[in-house]
Enzyme design. Structure first.
Site, short mmCIF file in Angstrom:
data_model
loop_
_atom_site.label_atom_id
_atom_site.label_comp_id
_atom_site.label_asym_id
_atom_site.label_seq_id
_atom_site.Cartn_x
_atom_site.Cartn_y
_atom_site.Cartn_z
CG ASP A 25 -24.21 4.43 40.03
OD1 ASP A 25 -24.63 4.27 41.19
OD2 ASP A 25 -24.42 5.47 39.37
CE LYS A 86 -27.27 3.77 47.00
NZ LYS A 86 -26.63 4.42 45.83
CD GLU A 183 -23.36 6.26 45.38
OE1 GLU A 183 -23.81 7.40 45.57
OE2 GLU A 183 -24.04 5.23 45.55
CG ASP A 205 -24.66 11.89 43.32
OD1 ASP A 205 -25.65 12.06 42.58
OD2 ASP A 205 -24.21 10.76 43.61
P1 ADP Z 1 -29.81 8.02 41.26
O1 ADP Z 1 -28.38 8.31 41.54
O2 ADP Z 1 -30.73 8.55 42.32
O3 ADP Z 1 -30.05 6.58 40.98
P2 ADP Z 1 -29.63 9.34 38.64
O4 ADP Z 1 -28.30 9.91 38.83
O5 ADP Z 1 -29.78 8.35 37.56
O6 ADP Z 1 -30.29 8.81 39.98
O7 ADP Z 1 -30.63 10.56 38.36
C1 ADP Z 1 -31.97 10.38 38.01
C2 ADP Z 1 -32.63 11.74 37.90
O8 ADP Z 1 -31.99 12.48 36.86
C3 ADP Z 1 -34.09 11.64 37.53
O9 ADP Z 1 -34.84 12.50 38.38
C4 ADP Z 1 -34.10 12.18 36.10
O10 ADP Z 1 -35.33 12.83 35.76
C5 ADP Z 1 -32.97 13.17 36.13
N1 ADP Z 1 -32.50 13.47 34.78
C6 ADP Z 1 -31.99 12.60 33.87
N2 ADP Z 1 -31.73 13.24 32.71
C7 ADP Z 1 -32.08 14.55 32.90
C8 ADP Z 1 -32.06 15.71 32.06
N3 ADP Z 1 -31.65 15.67 30.80
N4 ADP Z 1 -32.49 16.88 32.60
C9 ADP Z 1 -32.92 16.93 33.87
N5 ADP Z 1 -32.97 15.87 34.71
C10 ADP Z 1 -32.55 14.69 34.22
MG MG Z 2 -26.41 8.06 41.85
#
Ligand code: ADP
Ligand code: MG
Length: 622
Positions: A25, A86, A183, A205
């Protein structure tokens, strides 16, 4: 992608040896790598971490750091710490939003975006490739061998050039790309939704900086993308920012240094994440000039502060449902993806809206990588019941024909891989080249669609209009990449192009392209009818005029006057500004009259042709 049960010959595993394949991912904020071990998809962790690798690269003095280590340099050396690359994948320099503040030194290299770093200029493909290489290394450390292949996920709305760029980045990282996978489809696979007979699923998402809503319909083993919507500038970062502002206000803070701001933003993010598990969170940090910030924040406060963002984050769901013409009750499952869907207020809002339980038992920030790993395991041949996932094209692909009309070759939602061919002919006598313009979109006129590529087929032997047979083949491979080729059948002259369009499309743009094709359907049909009437009339005029040159003696002066009058009237009509419907019927009417006025002339030409023992070439043209 998904789910036609097709067995692929030659891919079954040797009896005792399993090939290891990985799913990646490649996220805007975080990236992950996963593999199937003993039948279960598992996230591969790095040095005690849970596997979440910040999608950040730090370039300094010839060294490259990726992930957490890179992120640490964000404040002290922002120009060399590259985040969210990205967002730039497959984009042109001209696509850059110059109004957005950015710490990077962007360089325009022949229209391509490059970033100047302490290690020299880097383009988005190279930067992504550095992240992918790091993930590959994690995989090797965990598995003890190099992966035989990888499935990389991309957003459903990624266009050809964004997909192409992702694939190139993976190849540059030395990965054997088995397939690019959407995705939302990966998330659906992780939940085993592909094994159902049918269903309509909404994948929500919410990541670090972007929101993607996709509605997938599964039927006969194929996932069809019914609608995509989202917000390219809404994610967890925005929640962090609001909470940060709230902390400033509550603690009366001002005159902050860059380090203070970074420290407070990190704290806000931590507090936000902790509030997912706890009712209240307190923290105590020291800023510059020994300023102490001591604060307690409750879940209720966080909910109040971010209320507006939650509302904003729900809107695209409504839009996607509307675009797909679906009622909430018609959604069979709602899949939560992205770290930010851990936030309770988002979950609450969605479950209130759908009045049902949401699919959340797989970690939302890991679910895409898990689905990709399962798909990789299948593609590498580790499953007995080999099946292949089939994807569909989000927008129709076609080419421009005379009159700026789009001829759709591969309709939207065709399952891929797909190959479609169509035969075209020349429009003018003696035409020796044909320019092929590939477009994407649902509308009838070229100007309303998106231009993907242009190429020409040259060396067509001069023939009478309509006699050349040019076969145009559109082929989309399993990764959604398009190539177009054209061949003139009598001579075998061929030309082809791999399509790498120059602009990125956001989910908003895709959904507006889809909805405008619906909104404008009626006016498009009228515009198409007009365009066709003009083409037919022009062809008629051309053939009448060349017949007059050939056989002037067969035509009376009176006939000639009438023909000239009708031809002039048509030429005037073509450029006249009036209502489309009126103009179309006037052109058709004049064309009918011109046909009748040339009937006698045509008969005499036919007699002459027969007398001369000629084939009906000139008859065809009248
Ligand atoms: P992306 O798909 O954009 O790469 P992710 O799916 O990894 O990102 O999401 C990252 C986001 O998720 C960040 O803003 C992070 O703060 C938030 N996040 C991760 N864990 C938690 C949580 N326990 N509670 C709230 N937000 C969270
Ligand atoms: Mg993502």
């Amino acid at each position: 992608m998904a789910l036609l049960q097709i067995s692929e010959p030659g891919m079954s595993p040797e009896p005792h040896k399993k090939n290891v394949a990985i799913g990646i991912d490649l996220g805007t904020t975080n990236s992950l790598v996963a593999t199937v071990k003993s039948g279960t998809a598992t996230i591969l962790g790095n040095q005690g971490h849970d596997g979440l690798v910040p999608s950040v690269v730090y370039y300094k003095d010839g060294n490259i750091l990726v992930g957490e280590e890179a992120l640490k340099n964000r404040v002290i050396d922002p120009a060399n710490t590259i985040l969210s690359i990205k967002r730039f994948m497959g984009h042109n320099f001209s696509d850059l939003d110059k109004s957005l503040a950015s710490p990077y030194k962007f360089v325009n290299k022949d229209g391509i975006i490059e970033i100047e770093t302490s290690n020299g200029v880097k383009n988005p493909i190279q930067i992504s490739s550095d992240i992918l290489q790091y993930l590959k290394q994690i995989a090797i450390e965990n598995m003890g061998e190099s992966p035989a292949g990888a499935v990389i996920t991309v957003p459903a709305y990624f266009n050809e050039s964004q997909r192409q760029a992702t694939k190139h980045a993976a190849q540059l990282a030395g990965l054997n790309v088995l397939r690019l996978l959407n995705e939302p489809t990966a998330a659906a696979i992780a939940y085993g939704l592909d094994t159902k007979n049918q269903g309509t699923f909404l994948v929500y998402d919410l990541g670090g900086g972007t929101l993607d809503v996709s509605i997938l319909k599964l039927h006969s083993g194929v996932f069809e993308v019914l609608a995509v919507n989202g917000d390219t500038h809404l994610g967890g970062d925005d929640f962090d920012h609001l909470l940060y502002c709230y902390i400033l206000e509550k603690s009366n803070l001002s005159h902050l240094t860059d380090e203070d701001i970074a420290h407070l933003l990190n704290t806000a993010k931590q507090v936000k994440e902790d509030l997912t598990l706890k009712e209240k969170v307190s923290f105590s940090i020291v800023l510059s000039a020994q300023r102490l910030v001591n604060l307690l924040i409750t879940r209720e406060e966080f909910g109040r502060v971010t209320r507006g963002l939650v509302n904003k984050a729900i809107l695209p769901v409504k839009k996607a449902l509307r675009d797909a013409k679906l009622d909430i009750t018609e959604i069979n499952e709602v899949v939560l993806v992205g770290g930010s869907t851990r936030m309770l207020n988002i979950r609450l809002e969605l479950s209130n809206m759908f009045k049902r339980e949401l699919l959340t038992n797989i970690d939302p920030d890991k679910v895409v990588a898990i689905g990709a790993a399962i798909q990789a395991d299948v593609l590498i041949g580790n499953r007995k019941d080999d099946w292949l996932l089939l994807d569909v094209t989000p927008l129709s692909l076609g080419l421009e024909t005379v009159g700026s009309i789009v001829e759709k070759i591969i309709p939207r939602n065709s399952t891929i891989p797909v190959t479609r061919a169509q035969t075209f002919t020349t429009y003018k006598d003696g035409q020796t080249a044909m320019s092929i313009h590939v477009v994407q979109g649902e509308r009838e006129l070229v100007s309303d669609c998106r231009s993907l590529a242009k190429f020409s087929l040259r060396g067509i032997p001069p023939m009478v209009a309509g006699n050349a047979r040019i076969q145009v083949v559109f082929q989309i491979d399993a990764d959604g990449l398009l190539s177009v080729s054209a061949i003139e059948e009598s001579t075998g002259i061929a030309s082809s192009i791999e399509v790498q369009p120059s602009f990125g499309l956001t989910p908003d743009e895709i959904s507006s392209m889809l909805s405008s094709s619906i909104d404008f359907a009626q006016s498009d049909i009228l515009a198409r009818q007009l365009s066709e009437a003009v083409i037919d009339a022009t062809a008629l005029i051309n053939s009448v005029e060349s017949a007059i040159v050939d056989d002037r003696d067969l035509i009376t002066d009176n006939e000639l006057i009438e023909i000239k009058y009708l031809v002039d009237s048509l030429n005037i009509k073509f450029v006249q500004n009036e209502a489309v419907e009126i103009k179309t019927s006037a052109i058709k009417d004049l064309s009918d009259k011109l046909n009748k006025a040339t009937q006698g002339f045509a008969n005499k030409r036919m007699d002459r042709a027969i007398k001369h023992g000629l084939s009906g070439r000139s008859i065809d043209t009248l």
